[in-house]
Structures are given as structure tokens and as C-alpha cells.
Design a protein around this motif. Structure first.
Motif, PDB file in Angstrom:
ATOM      1  N   SER A   1      73.029  51.495   1.284  1.00 61.45           N
ATOM      2  CA  SER A   1      72.289  51.671   0.032  1.00 61.45           C
ATOM      3  C   SER A   1      72.082  50.328  -0.651  1.00 61.45           C
ATOM      4  O   SER A   1      71.013  50.079  -1.216  1.00 61.45           O
ATOM      5  CB  SER A   1      73.008  52.678  -0.843  1.00 61.45           C
ATOM      6  N   ASP A   2      73.064  49.408  -0.601  1.00 66.97           N
ATOM      7  CA  ASP A   2      72.882  48.064  -1.166  1.00 66.97           C
ATOM      8  C   ASP A   2      71.787  47.303  -0.418  1.00 66.97           C
ATOM      9  O   ASP A   2      70.945  46.634  -1.031  1.00 66.97           O
ATOM     10  CB  ASP A   2      74.183  47.263  -1.101  1.00 66.97           C
TER      11      ASP A   2
ATOM     12  N   LEU B   1      69.299  48.618   1.257  1.00 67.71           N
ATOM     13  CA  LEU B   1      68.005  49.227   0.933  1.00 67.71           C
ATOM     14  C   LEU B   1      67.561  48.872  -0.478  1.00 67.71           C
ATOM     15  O   LEU B   1      66.377  48.618  -0.725  1.00 67.71           O
ATOM     16  CB  LEU B   1      68.079  50.742   1.116  1.00 67.71           C
ATOM     17  N   ASP B   2      68.514  48.843  -1.428  1.00 69.33           N
ATOM     18  CA  ASP B   2      68.165  48.450  -2.804  1.00 69.33           C
ATOM     19  C   ASP B   2      67.681  47.005  -2.857  1.00 69.33           C
ATOM     20  O   ASP B   2      66.701  46.699  -3.547  1.00 69.33           O
ATOM     21  CB  ASP B   2      69.366  48.643  -3.734  1.00 69.33           C
ATOM     22  N   ASN B   3      68.391  46.117  -2.142  1.00 64.71           N
ATOM     23  CA  ASN B   3      67.972  44.711  -2.110  1.00 64.71           C
ATOM     24  C   ASN B   3      66.575  44.575  -1.499  1.00 64.71           C
ATOM     25  O   ASN B   3      65.732  43.828  -2.008  1.00 64.71           O
ATOM     26  CB  ASN B   3      68.964  43.856  -1.322  1.00 64.71           C
ATOM     27  N   ARG B   4      66.357  45.298  -0.417  1.00 65.75           N
ATOM     28  CA  ARG B   4      65.040  45.260   0.238  1.00 65.75           C
ATOM     29  C   ARG B   4      63.962  45.808  -0.693  1.00 65.75           C
ATOM     30  O   ARG B   4      62.872  45.241  -0.802  1.00 65.75           O
ATOM     31  CB  ARG B   4      65.111  46.082   1.539  1.00 65.75           C
ATOM     32  N   LYS B   5      64.289  46.899  -1.390  1.00 65.31           N
ATOM     33  CA  LYS B   5      63.345  47.497  -2.336  1.00 65.31           C
ATOM     34  C   LYS B   5      63.029  46.514  -3.455  1.00 65.31           C
ATOM     35  O   LYS B   5      61.860  46.349  -3.849  1.00 65.31           O
ATOM     36  CB  LYS B   5      63.944  48.788  -2.902  1.00 65.31           C
ATOM     37  N   GLN B   6      64.066  45.826  -3.989  1.00 67.60           N
ATOM     38  CA  GLN B   6      63.861  44.855  -5.065  1.00 67.60           C
ATOM     39  C   GLN B   6      62.985  43.692  -4.589  1.00 67.60           C
ATOM     40  O   GLN B   6      62.105  43.232  -5.323  1.00 67.60           O
ATOM     41  CB  GLN B   6      65.215  44.326  -5.588  1.00 67.60           C
ATOM     42  N   ARG B   7      63.230  43.216  -3.376  1.00 66.82           N
ATOM     43  CA  ARG B   7      62.418  42.126  -2.833  1.00 66.82           C
ATOM     44  C   ARG B   7      60.963  42.563  -2.658  1.00 66.82           C
ATOM     45  O   ARG B   7      60.034  41.811  -2.969  1.00 66.82           O
ATOM     46  CB  ARG B   7      62.987  41.647  -1.502  1.00 66.82           C
TER      47      ARG B   7
ATOM     48  N   LYS C   1      77.722  53.982   3.713  1.00 68.30           N
ATOM     49  CA  LYS C   1      76.774  54.468   2.721  1.00 68.30           C
ATOM     50  C   LYS C   1      76.520  53.428   1.651  1.00 68.30           C
ATOM     51  O   LYS C   1      75.378  53.136   1.294  1.00 68.30           O
ATOM     52  CB  LYS C   1      77.312  55.759   2.109  1.00 68.30           C
TER      53      LYS C   1
END
Length: 184
Positions: A50-51, A53-59, A46
Motif C-alpha cells: 500500500s505504501d 502504491l500510494d507513493n506511485r499514485k502521488q508521483r 499489505k
């Protein structure tokens, strides 16, 4: 290899109360095994997921923000280019109008200069014609006068004899004497 498979099969038949063992019955254990694997994956994965997905979202957000900034810069450059284009078009219109008015002015100046030159040439022509007429008239007068004088001299020479000649001279001397007395 057969020994390994046999050992796993024999493990499945051992009765064990409260001990851990492998159930080789696929239909009985599939849902349990899947739920255990999924639970372990969810529990431990998890944070990693989530890390990620967060990194992908930030990029993605950063890429969108950079794209927006580039878009704004491009729009700004486009607006500046349009302003320069309008300015150049206005200057071109001014040059065009100035050029047309300059051409018209030069055309009028040329027409005026040509008109003045033609007028001067016409005056010069008229003066030349008048001068030549006067010269021709003077030449004709001189010839007429010379012919008249020659005719008069011829007539006088043919009509005058010595006696008439002496009387004319005496009369002229007498007139000359009276004129002299009047002037004195």
C-alpha cells in the motif's frame, strides 16, 4: 545430497501428534502452503504494498499536476504570442497604409511639381518666342526705316538743288521762329 533428500523424506513419515512437520505430498499440501504463503504475504506485505502504491499514485498525480501547470503556461505563452502577432499585423497594416498614402502623396507632389515646371517652361518658351518676335520686328523696322531714310535722302539729294535747298532751310527757320514765339 542424497542424505539431505532422505532426511526430508523420512521426516514426512514420522507420525507426530500436534507437532510441526513437512508434508512432502504435493497434491495434499499445495493449496494449504499457498494459502499460508499468501496469508503471510498479505499480512506483512499489505503495508509495504500500500505504501508503494500510494507513493506511485502521488508521483503520478504530481506528474499530472506538473503537466497541467506546464500546459497552462504554454497556453498562456501561446495567447501572448498570438496577441503580439495581432499587434504586429496591425502595425504592419498601418505601416503599409501609411506607406501607400505616403507614396500617393509623393506621387501627387511630384506630378504637381512637374506640372508647375512644365508650365514655367511653357511660359518661358512663350516669353522667349515673344521676345524674339519683337526683336525680329524691331530689326525689320530698323532696316525698313534705314532703307526708307536712305531712299528719301537719295531722292532728296537727287531732287534738291541749291535753290530748293535754300528755300527749304528758310521755310524751316521761319516755322521754327513761329513755334518759338508761341511757346514764349
Amino acid at each position: 545430497m542424497k542424505n539431505v533428500t532422505d532426511s526430508f523424506l523420512s521426516l514426512g513419515y514420522w507420525p507426530s501428534a500436534g507437532s510441526f512437520g513437512f508434508n512432502t505430498d504435493i497434491f495434499a499440501t499445495n493449496l494449504i502452503n499457498l494459502s499460508v504463503v499468501l496469508g503471510v504475504l498479505i499480512f506483512f506485505g499489505k503495508g509495504v504494498l500500500s505504501d508503494l502504491l500510494d507513493n506511485r499514485k502521488q508521483r503520478i498525480l504530481k506528474t499530472i499536476q506538473n503537466s497541467e501547470e506546464l500546459r497552462e503556461a504554454a497556453l498562456d505563452q501561446l495567447e501572448k504570442a498570438r496577441a503580439r502577432l495581432r499587434k504586429v499585423e496591425i502595425e504592419a497594416d498601418q505601416f503599409r497604409m501609411t506607406g501607400y498614402s505616403e507614396i500617393e502623396r509623393e506621387k501627387l507632389n511630384l506630378i504637381n511639381a512637374t506640372s508647375k515646371t512644365l508650365e514655367q517652361l511653357e511660359n518661358y518658351k512663350n516669353e522667349t518666342i515673344h521676345f524674339e518676335q519683337q526683336r525680329a520686328i524691331n530689326q525689320v523696322r530698323q532696316r525698313v526705316f534705314q532703307q526708307a531714310l536712305q531712299g528719301a535722302l537719295g531722292t532728296l539729294n537727287s531732287c534738291l538743288n541749291n535753290e530748293l535747298h535754300l528755300r527749304t532751310i528758310s521755310t524751316n527757320i521761319g516755322m521754327f521762329g513761329t513755334v518759338k514765339e508761341i511757346t514764349d
